[in-house]
Design a protein around this motif. Structure first.
Motif, mmCIF file in Angstrom:
data_model
loop_
_atom_site.group_PDB
_atom_site.id
_atom_site.type_symbol
_atom_site.label_atom_id
_atom_site.label_comp_id
_atom_site.label_asym_id
_atom_site.label_seq_id
_atom_site.Cartn_x
_atom_site.Cartn_y
_atom_site.Cartn_z
ATOM 1 N N ASN A 35 0.857 -1.183 0.000
ATOM 2 C CA ASN A 35 0.000 0.000 0.000
ATOM 3 C C ASN A 35 0.895 1.236 0.000
ATOM 4 O OD1 ASN A 35 -1.823 2.056 0.335
ATOM 5 N ND2 ASN A 35 -2.684 1.307 2.254
ATOM 6 N N PRO A 36 1.064 1.920 -1.125
ATOM 7 C CA PRO A 36 1.985 3.056 -1.178
ATOM 8 C C PRO A 36 1.505 4.266 -0.373
ATOM 9 C CG PRO A 36 0.767 2.860 -3.232
ATOM 10 C CD PRO A 36 0.418 1.660 -2.420
ATOM 11 N N LYS A 37 0.221 4.354 -0.121
ATOM 12 C CA LYS A 37 -0.311 5.512 0.599
ATOM 13 C C LYS A 37 -0.075 5.395 2.102
ATOM 14 C CE LYS A 37 -2.700 9.386 0.463
ATOM 15 N NZ LYS A 37 -2.147 10.594 -0.169
ATOM 16 N N ALA A 38 0.267 4.199 2.584
ATOM 17 C CA ALA A 38 0.442 3.993 4.019
ATOM 18 C C ALA A 38 1.828 4.406 4.499
ATOM 19 C CB ALA A 38 0.182 2.526 4.371
ATOM 20 N N ILE A 39 2.729 4.761 3.585
ATOM 21 C CA ILE A 39 4.096 5.107 3.950
ATOM 22 C C ILE A 39 4.499 6.397 3.247
ATOM 23 C CG2 ILE A 39 4.860 2.735 4.422
ATOM 24 C CD1 ILE A 39 5.872 2.536 1.594
ATOM 25 N N THR A 40 5.603 6.966 3.697
ATOM 26 C CA THR A 40 6.108 8.191 3.080
ATOM 27 C C THR A 40 6.887 7.844 1.814
ATOM 28 O OG1 THR A 40 8.153 8.133 4.365
ATOM 29 C CG2 THR A 40 6.269 9.283 5.339
ATOM 30 N N ALA A 41 7.206 8.876 1.038
ATOM 31 C CA ALA A 41 7.939 8.661 -0.212
ATOM 32 C C ALA A 41 9.328 8.078 0.062
ATOM 33 C CB ALA A 41 8.056 9.971 -0.983
ATOM 34 N N SER A 42 9.982 8.544 1.128
ATOM 35 C CA SER A 42 11.312 8.015 1.447
ATOM 36 C C SER A 42 11.239 6.568 1.917
ATOM 37 C CB SER A 42 11.987 8.888 2.514
ATOM 38 O OG SER A 42 11.212 8.912 3.708
#
Length: 388
Positions: free
Chosen positions: A73-80
């Protein structure tokens, strides 16, 4: 033909219904992945996106093309956290979750296909970094200068609700498969659940849903105002989940009587369709159900201010008022509890706890809007100064 037979077999194995419009999306996804290495499976929650991907992967595996997925889930974490972080003081590079998965795809066995699924809302903070992956370069460029090519047997799939935040450059690089809410109505979901029940229960609930659910849902959609916008499939899935948790399991193996099942069905309709309504609309819904005359509803006197939502079906199949289930609150005598920890039982919180437990004991996620509001009010009271 081999793929269609494999799809039918996997649908049957999963206990699903081979719904034509949903099966068409499977074929469209298969055709899209043959010509694109980046795809978006769009559609609202409950439309069958995840199930479509899983069934197609298993069907392709059955016909000799092994497939597996890596999901995040890419929205659950920051870009870094997603792509990696460069420590400017030591110049050390720490890979993120996506870049780690990306490197793993390069180490897959020959002949094995990997689908990297990004299951979450599309956000410009991270998806614009994937434009070089989605175009003909097929290369992931990281902040430390690494350029990691895409594995030849890898596909990247996005599984968002919408693409409101995606730029035209991103959209044009992806193959699109839209899972419409109209493609999956309530009947396939019900039929899939009835396969797991006994013939007697399946016959009773099939006749009850066929006779009433569509009419009730049409009235609900056109005449009432729900607090949340949900799909037809979401409401029937909620009703089915309630029935799954409410139908008693007899130790002697005997079937539950039809009258008991009819009352459980009425209770499930109350708290699937009626759960998202305000009090005024709940009264309108009860009037409609009573006029329809096909529901086993509790008998309420003309002078009573109670509605059908104040009743629950007990283990014997009789209607019971929620107030009869409220336990007495005993203030602890040996200590002084924190004010924020005190919860005095009443009809509302006993009812919500019962409904939440009915769903949660099936290992299904559950969230109650009313419960959130109650906790918010309790929290605001707890932080208020004590004037006693």
């Amino acid at each position: 033909p081999d793929l269609e037979a494999a799809i039918a077999n996997q649908v049957r194995t999963a206990g699903l219904v081979n719904h034509p419009s949903w099966t068409l999306k499977l074929i469209q996804l298969f055709e899209t992945q043959r010509v694109r290495h980046g795809m978006m499976v769009l559609g609202p929650s409950g439309a069958g996106k995840t199930c479509c991907i899983h069934i197609l992967m298993k069907a392709l595996t059955d016909i000799g093309q092994p497939h597996r997925e890596m999901r995040m889930n890419p929205k659950a974490i920051t870009a870094s956290q997603m792509f990696g972080k460069l420590d400017v003081s030591t110049n050390d590079w720490t890979d993120g979750i996506f870049s780690t998965l990306w490197r793993k795809t390069l180490r897959t066995k020959k002949g094995e296909h990997v689908w990297l699924v990004l299951d979450g809302p599309v956000d410009t903070l991270w998806i614009e970094n994937l434009n070089s992956v989605l175009d003909d370069n097929k290369t992931l460029t990281l902040a430390n200068g690494d350029r990691i090519p895409m594995a030849p047997n890898c596909k990247i799939i996005f599984e968002p609700h919408n693409i409101d935040n995606a730029s035209p450059a991103t959209v044009s690089r992806n193959g699109m498969v839209y899972m419409s809410s109209s493609g999956l109505d309530w009947r396939p979901i019900l039929q899939g659940w009835l396969k797991t029940r006994s013939p007697v229960e399946a016959d009773v609930f099939n006749s009850l849903f066929d006779a009433t659910f569509q009419d009730v849902f049409n009235y609900f959609s056109h005449s009432l105002i729900p607090k949340m916008d949900l799909l037809e499939c979401n409401y029937v899935a909620q009703a089915v989940s309630l029935l799954q948790g409410l139908i008693p399991k007899r130790e002697d193996g005997t079937e539950v009587v039809r009258r008991h099942l009819g009352r459980l069905y009425a209770f499930a309709i109350m708290w699937s369709l009626g759960a998202s309504l305000e009090l005024e609309d709940r009264v309108k819904m009860e009037v409609f159900l009573r006029k329809k005359g096909e529901f086993e509803l509790p008998e309420i006197g003309p002078e009573s201010r109670d509605t059908m939502f104040e009743f629950v079906v007990d283990d014997s199949g009789e209607w019971q008022h929620w107030k009869d289930r409220v336990p007495n609150y005993e203030y602890p005598r040996d200590k002084v509890p924190e004010f924020s920890s005190i919860l005095v039982p009443n009809v509302d919180n006993v009812r919500m706890d019962f409904l939440i437990d009915t769903i949660a004991k099936q290992q299904k996620g559950v969230c109650s809007w009313e419960n959130k509001e109650r906790r918010r009010r309790s929290s605001s009271k707890a932080t208020a100064p004590n004037t006693t």
